[in-house]
Scaffold this active site. Sequence first.
Site, PDB file in Angstrom:
ATOM      1  N   HIS A  46       0.839  -1.200   0.000  1.00 47.20           N
ATOM      2  CA  HIS A  46       0.000   0.000   0.000  1.00 47.20           C
ATOM      3  C   HIS A  46       0.878   1.256   0.000  1.00 47.20           C
ATOM      4  CE1 HIS A  46      -3.498   2.533   1.353  1.00 47.20           C
ATOM      5  NE2 HIS A  46      -2.501   3.255   1.865  1.00 47.20           N
ATOM      6  N   GLU A  47       1.856   1.296   0.899  1.00 43.96           N
ATOM      7  CA  GLU A  47       2.696   2.497   1.000  1.00 43.96           C
ATOM      8  C   GLU A  47       3.507   2.709  -0.265  1.00 43.96           C
ATOM      9  OE1 GLU A  47       2.060   4.518   3.271  1.00 43.96           O
ATOM     10  OE2 GLU A  47       0.874   3.130   4.462  1.00 43.96           O
TER      11      GLU A  47
END
Lengths: 591, 89
Positions: free
Chosen positions: A294-295
Site C-alpha cells: 500500500h505504502e
Amino acid sequence: YKTFDGDLKWDHGDVTYRILNYSPDLDSSVTDDAFARAFKVWSDVTPLTFTRLFDGTADIMISFGKKDHGDLYPFDGKDGLLAHAYPPGEGIQGDAHFDDDEFWTLGKGPVVKTYYGNADGAMCHFPFVFGGKTYTSCTIEGRADKLPWCSTTDDYDRDGKYGFCPSELLYTIGGNSDGAKCVFPFVFLGDEYDSCTTEGRRDGYRWCATTSNYDQDKKYGFCPNTDITTIGGNAEGEPCHFPFEFLGKEYDSCTSEGRGDGKLWCGTTASYDDDKKWGFCPDQGYSLFLVAAHEFGHALGLDHSNIRDALMYPMYSYVEDFSLHEDDIEGIQYLYVPFVLPKNTDMCFFLGSKTDPKPTVPQPNTPTTTATPDPDVTDFTDEPEPTNRPATTTSTSPLDPTKDACKVTKFDTITVIGGDLYFFKDGHFWRKSKKGDAALESPMLISERWPALPAVIDSAFEDILTKRLYFFSGTKFWVYNGKNVLGPRSIEKLGLPDSVQKVEGALQKGKDKVLLFSGENFWRLDVKTQKIDKGYPKYIDVVFGGVPIDAHDVFLYEGRTFFCRDQFYWRMNSRRQVDRVGYVKYDLLKC
Amino acid sequence: WSVPLKSVFVTFPGDVIKNMSDTDLAESYLKKFGYMDTFQRSGFQSLASTSKALKRMQRQLGLDETGQLDMQTLEAMKQPRCGVPDVAN
C-alpha cells in the site's frame, strides 16, 4: 483510484529503494522478502523495475520509526496509524515510514525464524508439542541456559526439529557490534543493566551493550523482539508476568480491563498496582507485506482509493491470498503504462466514419445521409440510429457582427478545440485563436458548424487522442468526429445518475480520462470505454480547493484549469493551487 | 448478582493513546485526514459543519452517508489505517 495533485510520478522506470533499518519484530531476511514482494506487486503490472541500494540515496528510502520519527507526521503508538509514504519526488518525497510501535508480522501472528538448532533456520511451528505438552510460543522449558526455543514442526517429540528463537542472548540488530549478543550486566552512564533498556534513547528502541561496559567500549546493538515480548507500554518489551495483580485482582492471562479501547495488555511484574509496569500482548500483528505494498503505491504516485477492496483503500484489512485489485491496476497503469491506441479505435465508435460521405449542399439540421450499421460495431447501438450529417466543408460563415462577446456576462460554455478557445452562447459561438494577438472571430451559428446540436450547449470537450468533440446539453450528449455525428444519447448511458440534469464542465485528465462536473460533484469518464469510473462522484472542493463549487464552466486551457462563475474565472495550476482570479472578458476574450 | 460489572478505566503510564470521547476522536480524525481542513481553506461552502465533513468521510470510506457520528462511522475511525490524509492539503 486517485493520483496525487499534478499526477506526481517518477520520471524514470528504474526506481531504486533502500532499507535504512529493521523492525525488531521480524528477521531481516523476512523483512527484505516482504518489501521485495511488495514492490513486485507493482512491477508485475507496469514496466517499472525496482533495484535495492545498500548505501547512498535511493528514490524510496524505507525506515521504521516510532512516534516523532523525524518528519511532521508522528506515529501514534500501537494500532491507529500504521505507516505513511510520500508521493514521488526529491528529498523525503517517495519515502516510506512504518510505525514500529506496531507488531509487524505477515498478518497471522508472530513470524519467528529460528537460529542454530537443527532446522536450518526454519520458522517456528505454533502450536507444537514437547514432552506431551502443547506450546503456542517459544519456551525456555527444557533448557538450563534459559534460551528460548521452539519446534519447527508440530511435534518435537516425534520429529526432534528445533531452533532458537530471537533473543538478545543470541544476537543484536544494527548498532555497531556486527550482531554480537548482549552482555549482561553492562554499565551505562555508571549504572548497571541486567536487561535491554530504552534509557538514553528518544526513539523508544531497546538496546544493550555488547561488552560489559558501554561507557568504556561504546559497543552496542538493538534487541530483537520475541513472540513473548510485550509491545508498547512502559516495560521495555519485558514478557508478561502471570499471574499479575491489577486493582487488587489477579490475572492469569492478558486482559482488556482498565482500558476503553479493548486492547489486551498484561503486567510485566507480579503487581501492576505496585510497579505500574505493563505492555500490550502480542496479537496477529499487521502484515508488513500488505502495508508495504500500500505504502509503495503512494511512493509511486497513487493516492487513496475509495474502493473498499482496493489495495489503496486507506484502512488495513488482512487478506490471505492477495491479488491486486483492478482499481489499483488501472491507477498505476494510468501513471506508468504508455497509452496504446487500441486497434481500429477510430472505427469503433463512429459508424459514419466507415463511409466516406460525398460532399452535399449543407442543409442545417436536416440529415442528408444515413450510414449503414456495421455488424462489427458494438458501441452506441442502443440509441437512435447514428446519423451522418455532413457539415459545411468550408469555414462557417460569420453572422451578426453586432453580437458582441464582450457584452456576454455568462457563457453557456467555454471549451478548447484544437488549442483555440471557443465561447458558446444561445446558438452562437466565438473562436479565439491560441495565437495571443489574434482578434476574436465574429459570432458563428452552432447549427451551421454542428447541425445536430441544440442552441444551448452546457459543456463540451475535445478528446485529445481522437480529436472527437463531445457536446453536452441537458441530459443528452453528442459526439462529432469530423463531419459525422452520433447522438443524441442520454448521459445516463455514460453512467451518470439520473439526478444529473446537466454537465457543466469537462476537464481532460491524462489521455483517456475526462472529469465531468455537475453541481458540487464531479465524475471521471473513461473515454475509451465510455463509462464513468468506479469511486465517483467526488466533491469538487475536496479535490479542487479554493474554487467556486457553483462554477458553470470548467475547462483546461494551456495547462491550467479554469473554473468560471459569471464573468469571473479562477485559474488553477497543475499543483491545484489557484494562481489567478480574473475576468473572462479581459483575460480570455481580450476585450 | 445482577449488578453489571463496573469498568474502571485507568491511565496507563507511557500510553500514547489516551481514552478519548467519541466526539474528540471524530474531530481529531476529521482534521488529521483532511476532511475538516477543506472547510477552513475555502470560503465558498455554506454548510461548513462537522456533519458535512462526516458525510465526506463516509463517502470516501464507502459508508452510509448519514452525516452523523453513528456506530459504523465511529468503528471505521477506530480501524488501523494508513497515515496519508484522504483529502489533500
